[in-house]
Motif scaffolding. Structure first.
Motif, PDB file in Angstrom:
ATOM      1  N   VAL A 137       0.856  -1.191   0.000  1.00 28.91           N
ATOM      2  CA  VAL A 137       0.000   0.000   0.000  1.00 28.91           C
ATOM      3  C   VAL A 137       0.887   1.233   0.000  1.00 28.91           C
ATOM      4  CG1 VAL A 137      -1.822   1.264   1.211  1.00 28.91           C
ATOM      5  CG2 VAL A 137      -1.783  -1.244   1.272  1.00 28.91           C
ATOM      6  N   PHE A 138       0.802   2.012  -1.056  1.00 26.46           N
ATOM      7  CA  PHE A 138       1.652   3.195  -1.171  1.00 26.46           C
ATOM      8  C   PHE A 138       1.119   4.329  -0.309  1.00 26.46           C
ATOM      9  CE2 PHE A 138       2.450   0.922  -5.167  1.00 26.46           C
ATOM     10  CZ  PHE A 138       3.827   0.884  -5.146  1.00 26.46           C
ATOM     11  N   LYS A 139       2.029   5.023   0.333  1.00 26.70           N
ATOM     12  CA  LYS A 139       1.677   6.148   1.197  1.00 26.70           C
ATOM     13  C   LYS A 139       1.503   7.412   0.369  1.00 26.70           C
ATOM     14  CE  LYS A 139       4.357   4.223   5.038  1.00 26.70           C
ATOM     15  NZ  LYS A 139       5.516   4.429   5.946  1.00 26.70           N
ATOM     16  N   THR A 140       0.666   8.325   0.854  1.00 26.56           N
ATOM     17  CA  THR A 140       0.450   9.616   0.206  1.00 26.56           C
ATOM     18  C   THR A 140       0.978  10.701   1.126  1.00 26.56           C
ATOM     19  OG1 THR A 140      -1.531   8.772  -0.867  1.00 26.56           O
ATOM     20  CG2 THR A 140      -1.234  11.148  -0.843  1.00 26.56           C
ATOM     21  N   GLY A 141       2.183  11.198   0.819  1.00 28.09           N
ATOM     22  CA  GLY A 141       2.790  12.196   1.697  1.00 28.09           C
ATOM     23  C   GLY A 141       3.043  11.617   3.076  1.00 28.09           C
ATOM     24  N   LYS A 142       2.520  12.281   4.098  1.00 27.46           N
ATOM     25  CA  LYS A 142       2.679  11.814   5.469  1.00 27.46           C
ATOM     26  C   LYS A 142       1.507  10.958   5.931  1.00 27.46           C
ATOM     27  CE  LYS A 142       5.514  15.768   6.893  1.00 27.46           C
ATOM     28  NZ  LYS A 142       5.648  16.889   7.861  1.00 27.46           N
ATOM     29  N   LYS A 143       0.548  10.747   5.056  1.00 25.59           N
ATOM     30  CA  LYS A 143      -0.626   9.965   5.425  1.00 25.59           C
ATOM     31  C   LYS A 143      -0.291   8.489   5.471  1.00 25.59           C
ATOM     32  CE  LYS A 143      -5.534   9.448   4.363  1.00 25.59           C
ATOM     33  NZ  LYS A 143      -6.638   9.846   3.448  1.00 25.59           N
TER      34      LYS A 143
ATOM     35  N   HIS B 218      14.048  -5.031  -8.940  1.00 24.80           N
ATOM     36  CA  HIS B 218      14.038  -3.634  -8.477  1.00 24.80           C
ATOM     37  C   HIS B 218      13.201  -3.529  -7.213  1.00 24.80           C
ATOM     38  CE1 HIS B 218      14.160   0.788  -9.118  1.00 24.80           C
ATOM     39  NE2 HIS B 218      12.990   0.740  -8.505  1.00 24.80           N
ATOM     40  N   TRP B 219      13.777  -2.910  -6.166  1.00 26.61           N
ATOM     41  CA  TRP B 219      13.058  -2.752  -4.905  1.00 26.61           C
ATOM     42  C   TRP B 219      12.060  -1.594  -5.002  1.00 26.61           C
ATOM     43  CZ3 TRP B 219      12.408  -6.046  -1.195  1.00 26.61           C
ATOM     44  CH2 TRP B 219      13.385  -7.000  -0.915  1.00 26.61           C
ATOM     45  N   VAL B 220      10.806  -1.867  -4.686  1.00 27.59           N
ATOM     46  CA  VAL B 220       9.749  -0.855  -4.649  1.00 27.59           C
ATOM     47  C   VAL B 220       9.306  -0.706  -3.202  1.00 27.59           C
ATOM     48  CG1 VAL B 220       7.473  -0.185  -5.497  1.00 27.59           C
ATOM     49  CG2 VAL B 220       9.017  -1.493  -6.971  1.00 27.59           C
ATOM     50  N   SER B 221       9.302   0.532  -2.681  1.00 23.79           N
ATOM     51  CA  SER B 221       8.945   0.791  -1.285  1.00 23.79           C
ATOM     52  C   SER B 221       7.606   1.509  -1.204  1.00 23.79           C
ATOM     53  CB  SER B 221      10.025   1.637  -0.595  1.00 23.79           C
ATOM     54  OG  SER B 221      11.289   0.999  -0.670  1.00 23.79           O
ATOM     55  N   ASP B 222       6.927   1.341  -0.074  1.00 27.09           N
ATOM     56  CA  ASP B 222       5.603   1.953   0.066  1.00 27.09           C
ATOM     57  C   ASP B 222       5.669   3.479   0.134  1.00 27.09           C
ATOM     58  OD1 ASP B 222       6.757   2.199   2.542  1.00 27.09           O
ATOM     59  OD2 ASP B 222       5.094   1.314   3.666  1.00 27.09           O
ATOM     60  N   ASN B 223       6.833   4.040   0.492  1.00 23.60           N
ATOM     61  CA  ASN B 223       6.987   5.501   0.522  1.00 23.60           C
ATOM     62  C   ASN B 223       7.588   6.041  -0.772  1.00 23.60           C
ATOM     63  OD1 ASN B 223       9.578   4.533   0.757  1.00 23.60           O
ATOM     64  ND2 ASN B 223      10.064   5.654   2.646  1.00 23.60           N
ATOM     65  N   LEU B 224       7.731   5.173  -1.773  1.00 19.33           N
ATOM     66  CA  LEU B 224       8.247   5.522  -3.100  1.00 19.33           C
ATOM     67  C   LEU B 224       9.694   5.981  -3.073  1.00 19.33           C
ATOM     68  CD1 LEU B 224       5.163   7.378  -4.656  1.00 19.33           C
ATOM     69  CD2 LEU B 224       5.852   4.994  -4.946  1.00 19.33           C
ATOM     70  N   SER B 225      10.414   5.666  -2.002  1.00 19.18           N
ATOM     71  CA  SER B 225      11.834   6.014  -1.921  1.00 19.18           C
ATOM     72  C   SER B 225      12.664   4.979  -2.669  1.00 19.18           C
ATOM     73  CB  SER B 225      12.279   6.078  -0.460  1.00 19.18           C
ATOM     74  OG  SER B 225      13.684   6.229  -0.373  1.00 19.18           O
ATOM     75  N   ASP B 226      13.708   5.453  -3.350  1.00 20.02           N
ATOM     76  CA  ASP B 226      14.586   4.560  -4.110  1.00 20.02           C
ATOM     77  C   ASP B 226      15.865   4.218  -3.356  1.00 20.02           C
ATOM     78  OD1 ASP B 226      13.019   4.384  -6.535  1.00 20.02           O
ATOM     79  OD2 ASP B 226      13.534   6.475  -6.883  1.00 20.02           O
ATOM     80  N   ASP B 227      15.968   4.619  -2.091  1.00 21.22           N
ATOM     81  CA  ASP B 227      17.184   4.355  -1.322  1.00 21.22           C
ATOM     82  C   ASP B 227      17.482   2.868  -1.211  1.00 21.22           C
ATOM     83  OD1 ASP B 227      17.370   7.038  -1.024  1.00 21.22           O
ATOM     84  OD2 ASP B 227      17.251   7.076   1.160  1.00 21.22           O
ATOM     85  N   GLU B 228      16.442   2.065  -1.045  1.00 23.55           N
ATOM     86  CA  GLU B 228      16.621   0.621  -0.906  1.00 23.55           C
ATOM     87  C   GLU B 228      17.235   0.037  -2.175  1.00 23.55           C
ATOM     88  OE1 GLU B 228      16.417  -3.008   1.168  1.00 23.55           O
ATOM     89  OE2 GLU B 228      15.769  -1.042   1.900  1.00 23.55           O
ATOM     90  N   ASP B 229      16.789   0.511  -3.319  1.00 25.23           N
ATOM     91  CA  ASP B 229      17.310  -0.040  -4.570  1.00 25.23           C
ATOM     92  C   ASP B 229      18.722   0.461  -4.847  1.00 25.23           C
ATOM     93  OD1 ASP B 229      16.385  -1.792  -6.777  1.00 25.23           O
ATOM     94  OD2 ASP B 229      16.951  -0.071  -8.004  1.00 25.23           O
ATOM     95  N   LEU B 230      19.042   1.682  -4.451  1.00 23.85           N
ATOM     96  CA  LEU B 230      20.416   2.164  -4.586  1.00 23.85           C
ATOM     97  C   LEU B 230      21.366   1.342  -3.723  1.00 23.85           C
ATOM     98  CD1 LEU B 230      18.905   4.876  -5.695  1.00 23.85           C
ATOM     99  CD2 LEU B 230      21.038   5.973  -5.038  1.00 23.85           C
ATOM    100  N   GLU B 231      20.908   0.979  -2.532  1.00 20.61           N
ATOM    101  CA  GLU B 231      21.734   0.152  -1.654  1.00 20.61           C
ATOM    102  C   GLU B 231      21.921  -1.242  -2.249  1.00 20.61           C
ATOM    103  OE1 GLU B 231      24.045  -1.190   1.552  1.00 20.61           O
ATOM    104  OE2 GLU B 231      23.584   0.794   0.731  1.00 20.61           O
ATOM    105  N   ARG B 232      20.871  -1.783  -2.885  1.00 22.92           N
ATOM    106  CA  ARG B 232      21.005  -3.074  -3.572  1.00 22.92           C
ATOM    107  C   ARG B 232      22.077  -3.003  -4.654  1.00 22.92           C
ATOM    108  NH1 ARG B 232      20.122  -4.203  -8.398  1.00 22.92           N
ATOM    109  NH2 ARG B 232      18.992  -2.251  -8.757  1.00 22.92           N
TER     110      ARG B 232
END
Length: 204
Positions: free
Chosen positions: A30-36, A62-76
């Motif tokens: 479930v993707f988050k919307t901003g801080k919600k 490719h790692w997909v995160s619920d907050n849409l951040s790509d940090d996890e995939d960069l670390e991979r």
């Protein structure tokens, strides 16, 4: 429309299209919307099996995160780069520099799905860039204090930022010439976050 009715419609669509889904390999993201934050999400069932809710999911590598951040995939990618470069440094230590450069370009510059990196912290981006630079030094047995610009320029090897720009430009070109109307339309939307990011990469 109730959740139960929606699940029933999805099931009818799956049967009508002769699709087969493996509920054991499927998860709910479930993707988050901003801080919600969506805490009270009703359970979702696939062919009678409740899907496990996760905060991140690895799709086609490719790692997909619920907050849409790509940090996890960069670390991979950073960890994968370290493994590949260390393997090259051990197995081809006695090779000439020209051979090492060819191997480095073949195995250490792919950066799989890097054109999709849009939302990331500078820390994660710099960590991958520094890893790229350091691994090139290790492979060619260069001192850690040598100039980054000089070591890449003298050997005619693309620097990290240049590779990212080339990958993004290539992806944009393929989208614009795609026969898929949805993809070509998305590539031409100037209010698209990914297009704005690609343009910024080339303007910096």
């Amino acid at each position: 429309m109730s959740s139960a009715l929606r699940i029933n419609i999805d099931g009818l669509y799956i049967n009508a299209q002769a699709l087969r889904y493996n509920s054991k390999k499927s998860e709910l993201l479930v993707f988050k919307t901003g801080k919600k934050v969506y805490a009270n999400v009703p359970p979702l069932y696939l062919r009678g099996v409740a899907l496990n809710r996760v905060e991140r999911y690895k799709y086609l590598g490719h790692w997909v995160s619920d907050n849409l951040s790509d940090d996890e995939d960069l670390e991979r990618e950073r960890r994968a780069l370290a493994v590949r470069c260390n393997m090259l440094a051990q197995r081809f230590a006695r090779c000439t520099d020209s051979v090492k450069v060819t191997l480095f370009e073949a195995y250490c510059q792919s950066f799989y799905t890097c054109s999709l990196w849009v939302r990331y912290t500078q820390r994660a981006y710099n960590a991958l860039r520094v890893q790229y630079n350091n691994e090139f030094r290790v492979l060619l047995e260069l001192p850690h204090y040598c100039s980054t610009s000089e070591m890449f320029t003298t050997r005619r090897v693309d620097r990290f930022n240049a590779i990212i720009r080339k990958r993004c430009a290539s992806t944009l070109r393929r989208l614009r010439i795609s026969s898929n109307g949805i993809l070509s339309t998305l590539a031409d939307r100037w209010n698209s976050a990914i297009l704005r990011h690609w343009i910024r990469l080339h303007s910096d």
